[in-house]
Design a protein around this motif. Sequence first.
Motif, mmCIF file in Angstrom:
data_model
loop_
_atom_site.group_PDB
_atom_site.id
_atom_site.type_symbol
_atom_site.label_atom_id
_atom_site.label_comp_id
_atom_site.label_asym_id
_atom_site.label_seq_id
_atom_site.Cartn_x
_atom_site.Cartn_y
_atom_site.Cartn_z
ATOM 1 N N UNK A 1 7.752 -6.432 83.414
ATOM 2 C CA UNK A 1 6.639 -6.862 82.584
ATOM 3 C C UNK A 1 7.078 -6.817 81.120
ATOM 4 N N UNK A 2 6.590 -7.745 80.347
ATOM 5 C CA UNK A 2 6.930 -7.833 78.927
ATOM 6 C C UNK A 2 6.323 -6.661 78.162
ATOM 7 N N UNK A 3 7.004 -6.254 77.101
ATOM 8 C CA UNK A 3 6.463 -5.193 76.265
ATOM 9 C C UNK A 3 5.464 -5.781 75.288
ATOM 10 N N UNK A 4 4.478 -4.979 74.914
ATOM 11 C CA UNK A 4 3.482 -5.460 73.965
ATOM 12 C C UNK A 4 3.109 -4.349 73.003
ATOM 13 N N UNK A 5 2.495 -4.759 71.893
ATOM 14 C CA UNK A 5 2.018 -3.825 70.889
ATOM 15 C C UNK A 5 0.543 -4.106 70.647
ATOM 16 N N UNK A 6 -0.240 -3.051 70.510
ATOM 17 C CA UNK A 6 -1.652 -3.175 70.140
ATOM 18 C C UNK A 6 -1.785 -2.600 68.735
ATOM 19 N N UNK A 7 -1.907 -3.458 67.735
ATOM 20 C CA UNK A 7 -1.890 -2.976 66.354
ATOM 21 C C UNK A 7 -3.120 -2.159 65.989
ATOM 22 N N UNK A 8 -2.907 -1.180 65.113
ATOM 23 C CA UNK A 8 -4.033 -0.472 64.528
ATOM 24 C C UNK A 8 -4.636 -1.376 63.453
ATOM 25 N N UNK A 9 -5.648 -0.884 62.750
ATOM 26 C CA UNK A 9 -6.342 -1.734 61.784
ATOM 27 C C UNK A 9 -5.409 -2.182 60.661
ATOM 28 N N UNK A 10 -4.518 -1.316 60.203
ATOM 29 C CA UNK A 10 -3.580 -1.711 59.145
ATOM 30 C C UNK A 10 -2.616 -2.783 59.647
ATOM 31 N N UNK A 11 -2.177 -2.652 60.888
ATOM 32 C CA UNK A 11 -1.309 -3.661 61.475
ATOM 33 C C UNK A 11 -2.025 -4.990 61.656
ATOM 34 N N UNK A 12 -3.288 -4.926 62.051
ATOM 35 C CA UNK A 12 -4.087 -6.138 62.195
ATOM 36 C C UNK A 12 -4.217 -6.855 60.854
ATOM 37 N N UNK A 13 -4.444 -6.095 59.808
ATOM 38 C CA UNK A 13 -4.530 -6.688 58.465
ATOM 39 C C UNK A 13 -3.196 -7.309 58.061
ATOM 40 N N UNK A 14 -2.096 -6.645 58.388
ATOM 41 C CA UNK A 14 -0.776 -7.188 58.046
ATOM 42 C C UNK A 14 -0.522 -8.505 58.774
ATOM 43 N N UNK A 15 -0.959 -8.612 60.007
ATOM 44 C CA UNK A 15 -0.757 -9.839 60.782
ATOM 45 C C UNK A 15 -1.706 -10.962 60.373
ATOM 46 N N UNK A 16 -2.698 -10.667 59.560
ATOM 47 C CA UNK A 16 -3.644 -11.691 59.133
ATOM 48 C C UNK A 16 -3.035 -12.668 58.145
ATOM 49 N N UNK A 17 -1.824 -12.394 57.681
ATOM 50 C CA UNK A 17 -1.141 -13.308 56.764
ATOM 51 C C UNK A 17 -0.395 -14.353 57.593
ATOM 52 N N UNK A 18 -0.674 -15.640 57.389
ATOM 53 C CA UNK A 18 -0.056 -16.683 58.220
ATOM 54 C C UNK A 18 1.474 -16.658 58.222
ATOM 55 N N UNK A 19 2.103 -16.350 57.089
ATOM 56 C CA UNK A 19 3.566 -16.323 57.039
ATOM 57 C C UNK A 19 4.100 -15.218 57.945
ATOM 58 N N UNK A 20 3.467 -14.068 57.919
ATOM 59 C CA UNK A 20 3.935 -12.956 58.761
ATOM 60 C C UNK A 20 3.773 -13.283 60.239
ATOM 61 N N UNK A 21 2.655 -13.875 60.581
ATOM 62 C CA UNK A 21 2.433 -14.208 61.982
ATOM 63 C C UNK A 21 3.428 -15.272 62.441
ATOM 64 N N UNK A 22 3.745 -16.232 61.587
ATOM 65 C CA UNK A 22 4.756 -17.243 61.937
ATOM 66 C C UNK A 22 6.133 -16.602 62.073
ATOM 67 N N UNK A 23 6.477 -15.682 61.166
ATOM 68 C CA UNK A 23 7.779 -14.997 61.250
ATOM 69 C C UNK A 23 7.903 -14.234 62.558
ATOM 70 N N UNK A 24 6.866 -13.496 62.888
ATOM 71 C CA UNK A 24 6.884 -12.732 64.138
ATOM 72 C C UNK A 24 7.045 -13.678 65.323
ATOM 73 N N UNK A 25 6.327 -14.774 65.308
ATOM 74 C CA UNK A 25 6.461 -15.753 66.385
ATOM 75 C C UNK A 25 7.867 -16.311 66.493
ATOM 76 N N UNK A 26 8.483 -16.620 65.357
ATOM 77 C CA UNK A 26 9.856 -17.142 65.366
ATOM 78 C C UNK A 26 10.844 -16.108 65.892
ATOM 79 N N UNK A 27 10.678 -14.859 65.486
ATOM 80 C CA UNK A 27 11.580 -13.814 65.970
ATOM 81 C C UNK A 27 11.415 -13.606 67.474
#
Length: 191
Positions: A1-27
């Motif tokens: 099974x694939x590994x996953x992360x469940x972000x805390x509120x600070x992590x959720x806020x960090x992922x709310x930036x479109x550039x960061x979410x695109x970077x994570x997707x590319x990686x």
Amino acid sequence: MASSISPDIAGLRALSHPVRLRMLGLLRTEGPATATSLAQRLGLNTGATSYHLRQLAQHGFIEEDPERGTGRDRWWRAAHDATRTDFRREGTSDEDVEAYLTTVALLYGDRLRSAVAELRFLPQEWRSVGTLSDWEIPLTPSGADELVQALVRVIEETESSEAEDAAPFSVNLNAFPRPGALGTDPAGTDG
């Protein structure tokens, strides 16, 4: 099974930036990369790219790839295969959830438009295996939750193929009450 992360509120806020979410997707989809290669891919300067990478690393979404690069060349890789969110977590505000989900919806929309634009160029055997379907089923909240959990199980239990003709196959699961159906459409865009 694939590994996953469940972000805390600070992590959720960090992922709310479109550039960061695109970077994570590319990686996740294209593998490890440097700030320079990501900057070129995203049309950014390396300073901004490095800043966003540090933010992703700070919240555990990515990590340095010690098997690549030199002291001067930092390579980054995704730390997990997927991000799972639990919006019932204590401390999660409606505004934080909406900001994150809006970013996700924008990126899903971009990816879907790209897939549709590419469709006619795909080999014939790949043209008929996807779907852009929708259903509306009257359900209770508990019935809706059961349906979503069953679909997630099917997706997570599907094994990756190592066959020569295998290709990355994107599955986005979007399930929600029809906007306006519960009398809560703030924009007045029923439908």
